[in-house]
Design an enzyme around this catalytic site. Sequence first.
Site, PDB file in Angstrom:
ATOM      1  N   TYR A  10       0.910  -1.297  -0.094  1.00 22.67           N
ATOM      2  CA  TYR A  10      -0.002  -0.044   0.067  1.00 22.67           C
ATOM      3  C   TYR A  10       0.864   1.066  -0.103  1.00 22.67           C
ATOM      4  O   TYR A  10       0.606   2.237   0.800  1.00 22.67           O
ATOM      5  CB  TYR A  10      -0.983  -0.186   1.267  1.00 22.67           C
ATOM      6  CG  TYR A  10      -2.070   0.878   1.145  1.00 22.67           C
ATOM      7  CD1 TYR A  10      -3.021   0.648  -0.060  1.00 22.67           C
ATOM      8  CD2 TYR A  10      -2.385   1.917   2.050  1.00 22.67           C
ATOM      9  CE1 TYR A  10      -4.205   1.326  -0.137  1.00 22.67           C
ATOM     10  CE2 TYR A  10      -3.730   2.698   1.905  1.00 22.67           C
ATOM     11  CZ  TYR A  10      -4.403   2.539   0.768  1.00 22.67           C
ATOM     12  OH  TYR A  10      -5.716   3.210   0.645  1.00 22.67           O
ATOM     13  N   THR A  12       3.004   3.907  -3.046  1.00 20.42           N
ATOM     14  CA  THR A  12       2.391   4.735  -4.223  1.00 20.42           C
ATOM     15  C   THR A  12       1.786   3.933  -4.988  1.00 20.42           C
ATOM     16  O   THR A  12       0.442   4.272  -5.305  1.00 20.42           O
ATOM     17  CB  THR A  12       3.697   5.350  -4.990  1.00 20.42           C
ATOM     18  OG1 THR A  12       4.537   5.816  -3.993  1.00 20.42           O
ATOM     19  CG2 THR A  12       3.307   6.311  -5.929  1.00 20.42           C
ATOM     20  N   LYS A  15      -1.720   2.425  -3.597  1.00 20.51           N
ATOM     21  CA  LYS A  15      -2.534   3.495  -3.176  1.00 20.51           C
ATOM     22  C   LYS A  15      -3.290   4.179  -4.351  1.00 20.51           C
ATOM     23  O   LYS A  15      -4.576   4.217  -4.546  1.00 20.51           O
ATOM     24  CB  LYS A  15      -2.112   4.752  -2.476  1.00 20.51           C
ATOM     25  CG  LYS A  15      -1.776   4.439  -1.069  1.00 20.51           C
ATOM     26  CD  LYS A  15      -1.507   5.754  -0.180  1.00 20.51           C
ATOM     27  CE  LYS A  15      -1.310   5.589   1.251  1.00 20.51           C
ATOM     28  NZ  LYS A  15      -0.076   5.234   1.545  1.00 20.51           N
ATOM     29  N   LYS A 103       8.445  -5.698 -11.206  1.00 19.45           N
ATOM     30  CA  LYS A 103       9.567  -6.220 -12.289  1.00 19.45           C
ATOM     31  C   LYS A 103      10.940  -7.160 -11.947  1.00 19.45           C
ATOM     32  O   LYS A 103      10.856  -7.939 -12.585  1.00 19.45           O
ATOM     33  CB  LYS A 103       9.948  -5.036 -13.060  1.00 19.45           C
ATOM     34  CG  LYS A 103      10.753  -3.896 -12.156  1.00 19.45           C
ATOM     35  CD  LYS A 103      10.198  -2.595 -12.428  1.00 19.45           C
ATOM     36  CE  LYS A 103      10.539  -1.421 -11.393  1.00 19.45           C
ATOM     37  NZ  LYS A 103       9.684  -0.480 -11.346  1.00 19.45           N
ATOM     38  N   GLU A 127       1.535  -5.762 -17.381  1.00 20.33           N
ATOM     39  CA  GLU A 127       1.735  -4.642 -18.152  1.00 20.33           C
ATOM     40  C   GLU A 127       2.504  -3.605 -17.297  1.00 20.33           C
ATOM     41  O   GLU A 127       3.183  -2.914 -17.893  1.00 20.33           O
ATOM     42  CB  GLU A 127       0.234  -4.247 -18.478  1.00 20.33           C
ATOM     43  CG  GLU A 127       0.100  -2.909 -19.369  1.00 20.33           C
ATOM     44  CD  GLU A 127       0.710  -2.976 -20.463  1.00 20.33           C
ATOM     45  OE1 GLU A 127       0.141  -3.559 -21.533  1.00 20.33           O
ATOM     46  OE2 GLU A 127       1.798  -2.504 -20.926  1.00 20.33           O
ATOM     47  N   VAL A 130       6.587  -2.991 -17.061  1.00 21.44           N
ATOM     48  CA  VAL A 130       7.482  -2.385 -18.176  1.00 21.44           C
ATOM     49  C   VAL A 130       6.991  -0.904 -18.420  1.00 21.44           C
ATOM     50  O   VAL A 130       5.673  -0.884 -18.870  1.00 21.44           O
ATOM     51  CB  VAL A 130       7.565  -3.328 -19.288  1.00 21.44           C
ATOM     52  CG1 VAL A 130       8.822  -2.601 -20.238  1.00 21.44           C
ATOM     53  CG2 VAL A 130       8.085  -4.823 -18.929  1.00 21.44           C
ATOM     54  N   GLY A 185      12.357  12.945  -5.480  1.00 19.95           N
ATOM     55  CA  GLY A 185      11.831  11.719  -5.025  1.00 19.95           C
ATOM     56  C   GLY A 185      11.757  10.779  -6.131  1.00 19.95           C
ATOM     57  O   GLY A 185      11.112   9.687  -6.238  1.00 19.95           O
ATOM     58  N   ASP A 199      17.346  -2.036 -13.023  1.00 22.39           N
ATOM     59  CA  ASP A 199      16.054  -2.084 -13.111  1.00 22.39           C
ATOM     60  C   ASP A 199      15.689  -2.132 -14.731  1.00 22.39           C
ATOM     61  O   ASP A 199      14.701  -2.759 -14.992  1.00 22.39           O
ATOM     62  CB  ASP A 199      15.488  -0.792 -12.727  1.00 22.39           C
ATOM     63  CG  ASP A 199      14.096  -0.423 -12.960  1.00 22.39           C
ATOM     64  OD1 ASP A 199      13.249  -1.018 -12.515  1.00 22.39           O
ATOM     65  OD2 ASP A 199      13.973   0.238 -13.880  1.00 22.39           O
ATOM     66  N   LYS A 203      13.257  -5.083 -16.748  1.00 18.81           N
ATOM     67  CA  LYS A 203      12.217  -4.862 -17.975  1.00 18.81           C
ATOM     68  C   LYS A 203      12.542  -5.463 -19.120  1.00 18.81           C
ATOM     69  O   LYS A 203      11.709  -6.128 -19.822  1.00 18.81           O
ATOM     70  CB  LYS A 203      12.008  -3.308 -17.805  1.00 18.81           C
ATOM     71  CG  LYS A 203      11.553  -2.670 -16.762  1.00 18.81           C
ATOM     72  CD  LYS A 203      11.727  -1.340 -16.502  1.00 18.81           C
ATOM     73  CE  LYS A 203      11.125  -0.709 -15.414  1.00 18.81           C
ATOM     74  NZ  LYS A 203      11.376   0.698 -15.149  1.00 18.81           N
TER      75      LYS A 203
END
Lengths: 398, 398
Positions: A10, A12, A15, A103, A127, A130, A185, A199, A203
């Site tokens: 819960y 970003t 939410k 991912k 979906e 990536v 951020g 990262d 992907k």
Amino acid sequence: MTINIALLGYGTVGKGVYRTIQQHQGRLQKLLSEEVKVVAILVRDIKKHTAPDQSVMLTNQYEKIQQLENIDVVIDAIVGIEPAATYLQSAIEKGRHVITANKEMFAEKSNILRELAKKYHVSVGYEATVAGGIPIIQTLKKLLNANKVTKVEGILNGTSNFILTKMREEQLSFDNALALAQKLGYAEADPTNDVEGFDAYYKAAILSELIYGEKPKSEQIERNGIASIAKSDITFFNELGLRYKHVATIEYAHSQVKCAVRPVLVESNHPLYQVEGVQNAIHIEADIVGSISLQGPGAGMYPTASAIIEDLIHLSEKDQEYTFNEESTLDQQRSAKTSWIAYGRSALQQLPEGAEIMKMIANDTWVVEIEGDLRIEDASLIQILGDATRLKEMKKIH
Amino acid sequence: MTINIALLGYGTVGKGVYRTIQQHQGRLQKLLSEEVKVVAILVRDIKKHTAPDQSVMLTNQYEKIQQLENIDVVIDAIVGIEPAATYLQSAIEKGRHVITANKEMFAEKSNILRELAKKYHVSVGYEATVAGGIPIIQTLKKLLNANKVTKVEGILNGTSNFILTKMREEQLSFDNALALAQKLGYAEADPTNDVEGFDAYYKAAILSELIYGEKPKSEQIERNGIASIAKSDITFFNELGLRYKHVATIEYAHSQVKCAVRPVLVESNHPLYQVEGVQNAIHIEADIVGSISLQGPGAGMYPTASAIIEDLIHLSEKDQEYTFNEESTLDQQRSAKTSWIAYGRSALQQLPEGAEIMKMIANDTWVVEIEGDLRIEDASLIQILGDATRLKEMKKIH
């Protein structure tokens, strides 16, 4: 009837999913002919959260969610391979559809989850793993019906693209641009995952599995970060009309999938050139249709939620099995010339046979062309994406 | 089993479809579990063509195709509203699926064909009518599941984009750039359809119907061509960092669909800026996902064939009915500021209330901002797409 959802995580993304489902209830109900309801949310630290609604069970124990009998779909909005993979496996084994935005986990566990989902006749949506809100998985699935995809080039990490953009626009050093990204951020306290290309590689691996039915073997993976790019390099190449981008490339050559995540120089005639800040973009080359590019938000609360909702709506669609290897016409097409910047005489001396030195554009800086790919174990080479004819015709500048 | 196809038209698009089906038989058969065969081709002048295969019936009489009992799908690769619309109607009435690449016809007759197809339980595919090989119809259908599309901006005509690109790159006049486009086969002897924006409007109308369930009413349509743009204007704005593009805009404002096809100035931070030559591109704004762009080949033998083959593969999918009007949250969002170049004092004097003059950037040339849209019956206004902050901060240049 109601579609009952359990949400794992819960933060970003979690939410964003919750709010999107709440705010667009009417829309979802019309599409799915059923009410959609989040009935349980899993969090790590229960003291830091409150349930958004009294009817939602908030828990820090996955077992409680597993034991609920009315869950139809489990949405994974947590980070890291475990415990997410274990949670999703047990959800599938209980006959639940799963949708993931995770991912790292999916790059590692997609095979296991897909096999299990087949066995239990449920769907796996990914979906959101990536390029956030860009519907790249759906687009590739559609394209793959008629086309064979020969190559994908993508800016798949918004953080590293933001850093490179700010380094160029505001003449910042890598460290200062990173600090700015952290302040806004966009970057974590430990930025390794983003700036070293892990990262983006996750992907790329997910796309590779979708397009070619397999991940690249470890000896076919190249991963280079952007931390060593100097401010002066960015400025130098910008003056030549070239922009540094951190690009993931997936291609099929010599019957193998190859994947590289590395800084490249992009010409202004290439679609990735004007992809700036935290945007993501993907350039697809396919055998019948030619080249197609998609650009959009690579992350963020609502773009990611939008991708997850798309998956929710398509849960009932059966996944096509693509038949990539049936006609092996691809290798024949992989003879296009590629352009490179080679720095310094030592790079020149190591050039393999077939590489052609096209132009010295500055002291110790050459444009080199070769059929196929150029690899020297050395940082003195940078690939140029786009048509580099202009560079070959340019006067020497220093 | 075999899927038997009748092909109407055997020009560039028709030949592309035929060859793609022939060359990728294995791929299609795996996907559709059936052989795909073109059994009849309709041409206007039978003397100018030969059947590509002895088993294919080549005819100049549609009735002969209508009378064949084994046709499953009719593919329309001819130009103009009639006789194409009549042919497709009778095909549907005989229970045949239809796929069309004919934008003028489909912009006019989509309603009739869709209604008829519903009655006879067949499909109408039209991916190839808009932006050739870019899978824009499928992408919008997917996006529309979770999102409401608030606005679409597109470069939908490759010919006019090619002309504007060449005018800028090679400092050509409109007439010379048009002559070059004609020489290269990108423009017809009569270029009206392309350069006056009719072709782009047909495509915009098709997108409007898909997104909003209706075409814009005639008083909500603005259509301006590019023939009156002077070479000096192109150069002047290029020096300011702005590129002329011929852009079709479809948006929903004040409970109405509006459509404009007109030359605009694009900032380098906007995705349409680097769309050059015969490329097409579409920029979509949607309420949850944000902005997404797609770019690719807008026309050509194989891109168009690829779109038609996509339709062929998805014939069995049922078309979703989108529920655009159910939540009318869109009007509230349409209050973003727009930026304009206003030329000359007479334009300034006609500015409506609320328009703000931001900056004089050259003699008699101002940047103006307004909430929503700015319309004066006069060519002295050009909209700027993208973030124009840079212009407002610029020093006066002349």
